[in-house]
Design a protein around this motif. Structure first.
Motif, PDB file in Angstrom:
ATOM      1  N   LYS A  51     -25.884 -41.427  -0.651  1.00  0.00           N
ATOM      2  CA  LYS A  51     -26.325 -40.114  -1.132  1.00  0.00           C
ATOM      3  C   LYS A  51     -27.842 -40.043  -0.953  1.00  0.00           C
ATOM      4  O   LYS A  51     -28.581 -40.790  -1.591  1.00  0.00           O
ATOM      5  N   THR A  52     -28.296 -39.143  -0.104  1.00  0.00           N
ATOM      6  CA  THR A  52     -29.703 -39.160   0.313  1.00  0.00           C
ATOM      7  C   THR A  52     -30.360 -37.792   0.192  1.00  0.00           C
ATOM      8  O   THR A  52     -29.703 -36.752   0.068  1.00  0.00           O
ATOM      9  N   SER A  53     -31.689 -37.818   0.305  1.00  0.00           N
ATOM     10  CA  SER A  53     -32.479 -36.588   0.278  1.00  0.00           C
ATOM     11  C   SER A  53     -32.282 -35.750   1.526  1.00  0.00           C
ATOM     12  O   SER A  53     -32.729 -34.589   1.566  1.00  0.00           O
ATOM     13  N   ASN A  54     -31.614 -36.294   2.541  1.00  0.00           N
ATOM     14  CA  ASN A  54     -31.366 -35.509   3.755  1.00  0.00           C
ATOM     15  C   ASN A  54     -30.600 -34.228   3.459  1.00  0.00           C
ATOM     16  O   ASN A  54     -30.619 -33.288   4.262  1.00  0.00           O
ATOM     17  N   MET A  55     -29.908 -34.190   2.319  1.00  0.00           N
ATOM     18  CA  MET A  55     -29.207 -32.960   1.947  1.00  0.00           C
ATOM     19  C   MET A  55     -30.165 -31.795   1.769  1.00  0.00           C
ATOM     20  O   MET A  55     -29.791 -30.638   1.979  1.00  0.00           O
ATOM     21  N   GLY A  56     -31.416 -32.081   1.384  1.00  0.00           N
ATOM     22  CA  GLY A  56     -32.402 -31.005   1.286  1.00  0.00           C
ATOM     23  C   GLY A  56     -32.700 -30.388   2.635  1.00  0.00           C
ATOM     24  O   GLY A  56     -32.932 -29.181   2.749  1.00  0.00           O
ATOM     25  N   HIS A  57     -32.671 -31.206   3.703  1.00  0.00           N
ATOM     26  CA  HIS A  57     -32.873 -30.696   5.055  1.00  0.00           C
ATOM     27  C   HIS A  57     -31.718 -29.775   5.459  1.00  0.00           C
ATOM     28  O   HIS A  57     -31.914 -28.822   6.222  1.00  0.00           O
ATOM     29  N   LEU A  58     -30.520 -30.084   4.967  1.00  0.00           N
ATOM     30  CA  LEU A  58     -29.361 -29.237   5.284  1.00  0.00           C
ATOM     31  C   LEU A  58     -29.528 -27.849   4.685  1.00  0.00           C
ATOM     32  O   LEU A  58     -29.164 -26.842   5.304  1.00  0.00           O
ATOM     33  N   LEU A  59     -30.071 -27.778   3.473  1.00  0.00           N
ATOM     34  CA  LEU A  59     -30.352 -26.465   2.883  1.00  0.00           C
ATOM     35  C   LEU A  59     -31.391 -25.722   3.718  1.00  0.00           C
ATOM     36  O   LEU A  59     -31.261 -24.511   3.958  1.00  0.00           O
ATOM     37  N   TRP A  60     -32.408 -26.417   4.177  1.00  0.00           N
ATOM     38  CA  TRP A  60     -33.454 -25.792   4.997  1.00  0.00           C
ATOM     39  C   TRP A  60     -32.869 -25.223   6.287  1.00  0.00           C
ATOM     40  O   TRP A  60     -33.245 -24.133   6.729  1.00  0.00           O
ATOM     41  N   PRO A  84     -22.561 -21.230   1.167  1.00  0.00           N
ATOM     42  CA  PRO A  84     -23.060 -20.839  -0.157  1.00  0.00           C
ATOM     43  C   PRO A  84     -22.257 -21.435  -1.307  1.00  0.00           C
ATOM     44  O   PRO A  84     -22.834 -21.784  -2.346  1.00  0.00           O
ATOM     45  N   GLU A  85     -20.948 -21.582  -1.125  1.00  0.00           N
ATOM     46  CA  GLU A  85     -20.135 -22.107  -2.221  1.00  0.00           C
ATOM     47  C   GLU A  85     -20.368 -23.594  -2.477  1.00  0.00           C
ATOM     48  O   GLU A  85     -19.961 -24.112  -3.519  1.00  0.00           O
ATOM     49  N   ARG A  86     -20.993 -24.294  -1.538  1.00  0.00           N
ATOM     50  CA  ARG A  86     -21.303 -25.710  -1.747  1.00  0.00           C
ATOM     51  C   ARG A  86     -22.759 -25.942  -2.137  1.00  0.00           C
ATOM     52  O   ARG A  86     -23.134 -27.059  -2.502  1.00  0.00           O
ATOM     53  N   ALA A  87     -23.572 -24.921  -2.040  1.00  0.00           N
ATOM     54  CA  ALA A  87     -25.003 -25.094  -2.288  1.00  0.00           C
ATOM     55  C   ALA A  87     -25.264 -25.591  -3.706  1.00  0.00           C
ATOM     56  O   ALA A  87     -26.112 -26.466  -3.921  1.00  0.00           O
ATOM     57  N   GLY A  88     -24.540 -25.070  -4.674  1.00  0.00           N
ATOM     58  CA  GLY A  88     -24.752 -25.480  -6.054  1.00  0.00           C
ATOM     59  C   GLY A  88     -24.514 -26.967  -6.251  1.00  0.00           C
ATOM     60  O   GLY A  88     -25.274 -27.647  -6.951  1.00  0.00           O
ATOM     61  N   ALA A  89     -23.453 -27.489  -5.633  1.00  0.00           N
ATOM     62  CA  ALA A  89     -23.166 -28.918  -5.746  1.00  0.00           C
ATOM     63  C   ALA A  89     -24.280 -29.744  -5.110  1.00  0.00           C
ATOM     64  O   ALA A  89     -24.693 -30.778  -5.655  1.00  0.00           O
ATOM     65  N   VAL A  90     -24.776 -29.308  -3.951  1.00  0.00           N
ATOM     66  CA  VAL A  90     -25.864 -30.030  -3.282  1.00  0.00           C
ATOM     67  C   VAL A  90     -27.120 -30.023  -4.149  1.00  0.00           C
ATOM     68  O   VAL A  90     -27.786 -31.054  -4.324  1.00  0.00           O
ATOM     69  N   VAL A  91     -27.435 -28.876  -4.724  1.00  0.00           N
ATOM     70  CA  VAL A  91     -28.627 -28.771  -5.563  1.00  0.00           C
ATOM     71  C   VAL A  91     -28.487 -29.665  -6.797  1.00  0.00           C
ATOM     72  O   VAL A  91     -29.446 -30.354  -7.192  1.00  0.00           O
ATOM     73  N   ARG A  92     -27.314 -29.685  -7.401  1.00  0.00           N
ATOM     74  CA  ARG A  92     -27.112 -30.562  -8.568  1.00  0.00           C
ATOM     75  C   ARG A  92     -27.313 -32.024  -8.191  1.00  0.00           C
ATOM     76  O   ARG A  92     -27.884 -32.801  -8.965  1.00  0.00           O
ATOM     77  N   GLN A  93     -26.857 -32.425  -7.018  1.00  0.00           N
ATOM     78  CA  GLN A  93     -27.056 -33.806  -6.580  1.00  0.00           C
ATOM     79  C   GLN A  93     -28.552 -34.104  -6.416  1.00  0.00           C
ATOM     80  O   GLN A  93     -29.052 -35.140  -6.876  1.00  0.00           O
ATOM     81  N   LEU A  94     -29.262 -33.215  -5.739  1.00  0.00           N
ATOM     82  CA  LEU A  94     -30.676 -33.453  -5.478  1.00  0.00           C
ATOM     83  C   LEU A  94     -31.507 -33.509  -6.757  1.00  0.00           C
ATOM     84  O   LEU A  94     -32.464 -34.293  -6.847  1.00  0.00           O
ATOM     85  N   GLY A 104     -35.663 -25.268   1.511  1.00  0.00           N
ATOM     86  CA  GLY A 104     -34.213 -25.085   1.514  1.00  0.00           C
ATOM     87  C   GLY A 104     -33.692 -24.542   0.199  1.00  0.00           C
ATOM     88  O   GLY A 104     -32.794 -23.681   0.178  1.00  0.00           O
ATOM     89  N   LEU A 105     -34.233 -25.028  -0.915  1.00  0.00           N
ATOM     90  CA  LEU A 105     -33.817 -24.519  -2.225  1.00  0.00           C
ATOM     91  C   LEU A 105     -34.110 -23.030  -2.347  1.00  0.00           C
ATOM     92  O   LEU A 105     -33.288 -22.255  -2.856  1.00  0.00           O
ATOM     93  N   VAL A 106     -35.278 -22.633  -1.865  1.00  0.00           N
ATOM     94  CA  VAL A 106     -35.629 -21.210  -1.908  1.00  0.00           C
ATOM     95  C   VAL A 106     -34.689 -20.408  -1.019  1.00  0.00           C
ATOM     96  O   VAL A 106     -34.256 -19.303  -1.382  1.00  0.00           O
ATOM     97  N   ARG A 107     -34.333 -20.930   0.126  1.00  0.00           N
ATOM     98  CA  ARG A 107     -33.441 -20.214   1.049  1.00  0.00           C
ATOM     99  C   ARG A 107     -32.127 -19.852   0.372  1.00  0.00           C
ATOM    100  O   ARG A 107     -31.555 -18.787   0.619  1.00  0.00           O
ATOM    101  N   TYR A 108     -31.646 -20.741  -0.489  1.00  0.00           N
ATOM    102  CA  TYR A 108     -30.372 -20.493  -1.177  1.00  0.00           C
ATOM    103  C   TYR A 108     -30.554 -19.891  -2.568  1.00  0.00           C
ATOM    104  O   TYR A 108     -29.581 -19.773  -3.321  1.00  0.00           O
TER     105      TYR A 108
END
Length: 716
Positions: A531-540, A546-556, A598-602
């Motif tokens: 589980k890595t910070s690379n998920m932030g790059h995916l948001l960017w 959109p339905e998975r963004a919340g889960a990604v943000v909670r992880q980060l 990425g967080l702002v984008r979503y």
């Protein structure tokens, strides 16, 4: 007997393992924690707080990847000078205030010694003494000089003895020392000029016998001229005192006047962004591309003052809000050096954007592949992303058309050489015996690993590279609809991106541990489940539904990932986690700035602001400068940020991070020929204003406080 399979830790089984450039990223430990550097473009002088470079240390004067001075030690009657205080004045200049130790006939602190230093058209140093003794004094001053002509790669690992191939020559009056190294077609030279001839030369030491009456002064000026070469910026010139007191003409100041200026009610934010501007200016490289002079950022001090792919492109993206010059320079320079053929030693492939360029002996004689070296799987996509972002801010149709063939070559690389097995993903694996095992931003040998610590087999497709590919194709489609005028290409690219979106979200998503994206797929297409910070790059990149963004943000933002100072590179839940692991738990400002965008984008503005404020707190603790990386220790335990012990500083994409964070807080974007502002400025920062923001060939002023703000064309 099982055949060993290649991994990032051992990408060439059966070959002797060599030390890659990403394996050792040390600052000069022998110089102490207060080591001090002056730099200008691809030149730097690293010393201890007294201004000395003891032989055998990894300090010295380095120019274009070759160490021209490896020893530079000043003594009085055989003793080192105690330090009162030393500081850089500008990035290229420094002052060292020293005093004398207790010596026979010379009480302690009865002399003031001062060293003034700058790097410009050469390396310049002035040594001054003033006596406060009540009687005349006599003492010996010695400057011990050495030149080993080590390649920068050796300086940070182990230096080969070149003494048998170094010719030494002294001027007739002792006012010059000359060192020349010549072997296998590689030549380097160091000339030291002294304004005051020494009383004698002892080996390669300059020795003066100094006699001073009460309140009398003494000084000598020393100069090491620097040869021209790739990346050398327009230098500052002049008398040393004039330069340090900022009375000499300074090209830096002229360049800074063209950049956007930010002000804030919060003085910390203002100082951080000002420091970023100066650091980016310090790291500029000056190139000529097909008759046009361009500027682009080198990656960082001390080891990466050169043209990079990934680092340069991300820095240029971060700093577009301050002006288009660095982005334009990066696009042109990297296009000029784009791959045109297949070469196993350098990992070059047609259309591929380079990883790194070097000019030292090991590269020029063929021992290292940096002529350039192309082993990066993400720079090609990032080049397309920057081309798009530059166009969005500038509407420079002519440059996009000029770079059309380069863009199409980059696309061809992604779809053919990048996708090694035709599965629709961009993978990497080196073919070079000197190549990098990991060719993503997590480029240390263990930077990509399973949650239990196992190192995956190659080739590897990391998640953020697929996100970059998705974004690059959509952006190139936009350019195809616009200045490239190719509707069929645009339609094909959007169809490609849609297929990648669907495939990626099927293959990389893992439902366990609350749901998250695997960091990659290994050579067997097995998800690499850390589980890595690379998920932030995916948001960017926008590849997250959109339905998975919340889960990604909670992880980060969970405490296992968010340290309080920023998002860690690896979750504490994973076995390899180490708060001081280079990519295994540290916090990287550039990584976090991408996540904030990425967080702002979503629409996750509060979370983006939390990241931004944490990093601004870090910068305040480090002299208003963000380091390359900091340790992943929890804020609630340490109470202050702990540096990563060998972080580069200044480092380009760390210097660019505050500008990206401000852009995230303002949600500032170019849209249809105008700047669009949707601010959410934290109360801690109050009002933010910016002047001379350049977009569409005009300058704009803006102001934001809280959730309100305006943008207007600046008065002429």
């Amino acid at each position: 007997m099982a055949v060993a399979r290649p991994t990032p830790a051992n990408p060439n089984p059966g070959l002797a393992v060599t030390t890659g450039p990403g394996d050792q990223r040390a600052v000069p430990p022998e110089l102490g924690p207060e080591s001090l550097a002056v730099l200008s473009g691809p030149t730097f002088m690293y010393s201890d707080p007294a201004g000395d470079v003891p032989p055998g240390s990894i300090g010295g004067l380095v120019h274009l990847d070759t160490r021209l001075v490896s020893g530079w030690v000043l003594t009085i009657d055989g003793h080192r000078f105690p330090v009162l205080r030393s500081e850089t004045i500008d990035h290229y200049s420094a002052q060292f205030m020293l005093t004398n130790p207790e010596l026979p006939g010379l009480p302690p602190d009865s002399l003031t010694a001062r060293r003034l230093r700058y790097v410009g058209d050469g390396f310049h140093e002035r040594i001054e003494f003033v006596s406060f003794c009540t009687e005349p004094v006599r003492f010996e001053v010695r400057l011990a000089v050495a030149a080993d002509f080590a390649d920068l790669f050796e300086v940070k690992s182990g230096v080969r003895d070149r003494s048998a191939d170094i010719v030494r020559r002294h001027g007739a009056d002792g006012s010059t020392l000359f060192f020349r190294y010549d072997r296998d077609g590689f030549t380097a030279a160091t000339e030291l000029r002294s304004s005051r001839p020494p009383d004698r030369i002892d080996g390669d030491d300059l020795v003066w016998q100094v006699e001073l009456d009460p309140r009398e002064g003494w000084q000598v000026d020393l100069e090491v001229p620097l040869p021209p070469g790739l990346g050398v910026v327009e230098p500052v010139r002049g008398d040393i005192a004039e330069v340090l007191h900022r009375r000499a003409d300074d090209p830096l100041r002229r360049w800074m006047e063209t950049r956007a200026m930010l002000d804030s009610d919060n003085p910390v934010l203002e100082r951080i962004t000002r420091r970023s501007r100066h650091d980016l200016a310090a790291l500029r490289l000056d190139l000529e591309v097909k008759g046009q002079r361009v500027m682009l950022p080198g990656a960082g001090l001390p080891w990466f003052l050169t043209v990079f792919g990934r680092d340069t492109l991300i820095t240029a993206y971060q700093t577009l809000v301050a002006g288009p010059g660095l982005a334009q320079g990066a696009l042109l320079a990297l296009a000029r050096l784009q791959g045109t053929r297949c070469d196993d030693f350098t990992d070059e492939e047609p259309g591929r954007i380079l990883h790194e360029v070097r000019s030292g002996e090991l590269t020029r004689t063929g021992a290292k592949p940096y002529t350039p070296y192309y082993g990066t799987a993400d720079a090609t996509q990032l080049w397309l992303i920057l081309l798009s972002e530059y166009w969005r801010w500038s509407r420079d149709d002519d440059l996009v058309r000029r770079l059309r063939e380069h863009a199409l070559a980059a696309l061809h690389w992604i779809d053919t050489y990048g996708d090694r097995d035709g599965d629709g993903y961009v993978e990497y694996a080196t073919r070079s015996p000197e190549g990098l095992g990991n060719q993503c931003w997590r480029d240390s040998p263990d930077g990509v690993c399973f949650s239990d610590g196992r190192i995956p087999v190659l080739p590897i497709a990391t998640c953020e590279i697929q996100g970059y590919t998705y974004d690059a194709k959509l952006r190139l489609a936009e350019l195809a609809d616009g200045p490239l005028a190719d509707a069929s290409l645009a339609a094909r690219l959007r169809a490609d991106a849609a297929r990648l979106y669907e495939r990626f979200n099927r293959d990389f998503w893992l439902d366990e541990r609350g749901g998250f994206y695997a960091v990659g797929l290994d050579g067997d297409k097995t998800p690499i489940d850390s589980k890595t910070s690379n998920m932030g790059h995916l948001l960017w990149s926008g590849i997250v539904p959109p339905e998975r963004a919340g889960a990604v943000v909670r992880q980060l933002m969970h405490e296992d990932m968010f340290s309080g100072w920023g998002i860690r590179t690896l979750s504490r839940e994973d076995r390899p986690y180490n708060a001081l692991g280079y990519h295994l738990g540290t916090v990287w400002p550039h990584d976090n700035s991408i996540a904030a965008l990425g967080l702002v984008r979503y629409g996750y503005r509060a979370e983006a602001n939390r990241v931004a404020l944490a990093l601004l707190d870090v910068a305040e603790q480090f002299g208003y400068r963000l380091p390359e990386a900091l340790s992943g220790y929890s804020r609630h335990r340490t109470m202050f940020a702990v540096p990563y012990p060998t972080a580069c500083s200044p480092q380009a994409w760390a210097a660019g991070a505050p500008l990206a964070l401000v852009r995230a807080m303002l949600d500032l974007n170019p849209v249809d020929g105008r700047l669009q502002l949707d601010p959410d400025v934290p109360p801690e920062l109050g009002r933010i204003t910016a002047e001379r923001v350049r977009a569409f060939g005009r300058c704009w002023d803006l102001e934001a406080v809280g959730r309100t703000g305006y943008v207007r064309i600046a008065p002429s």
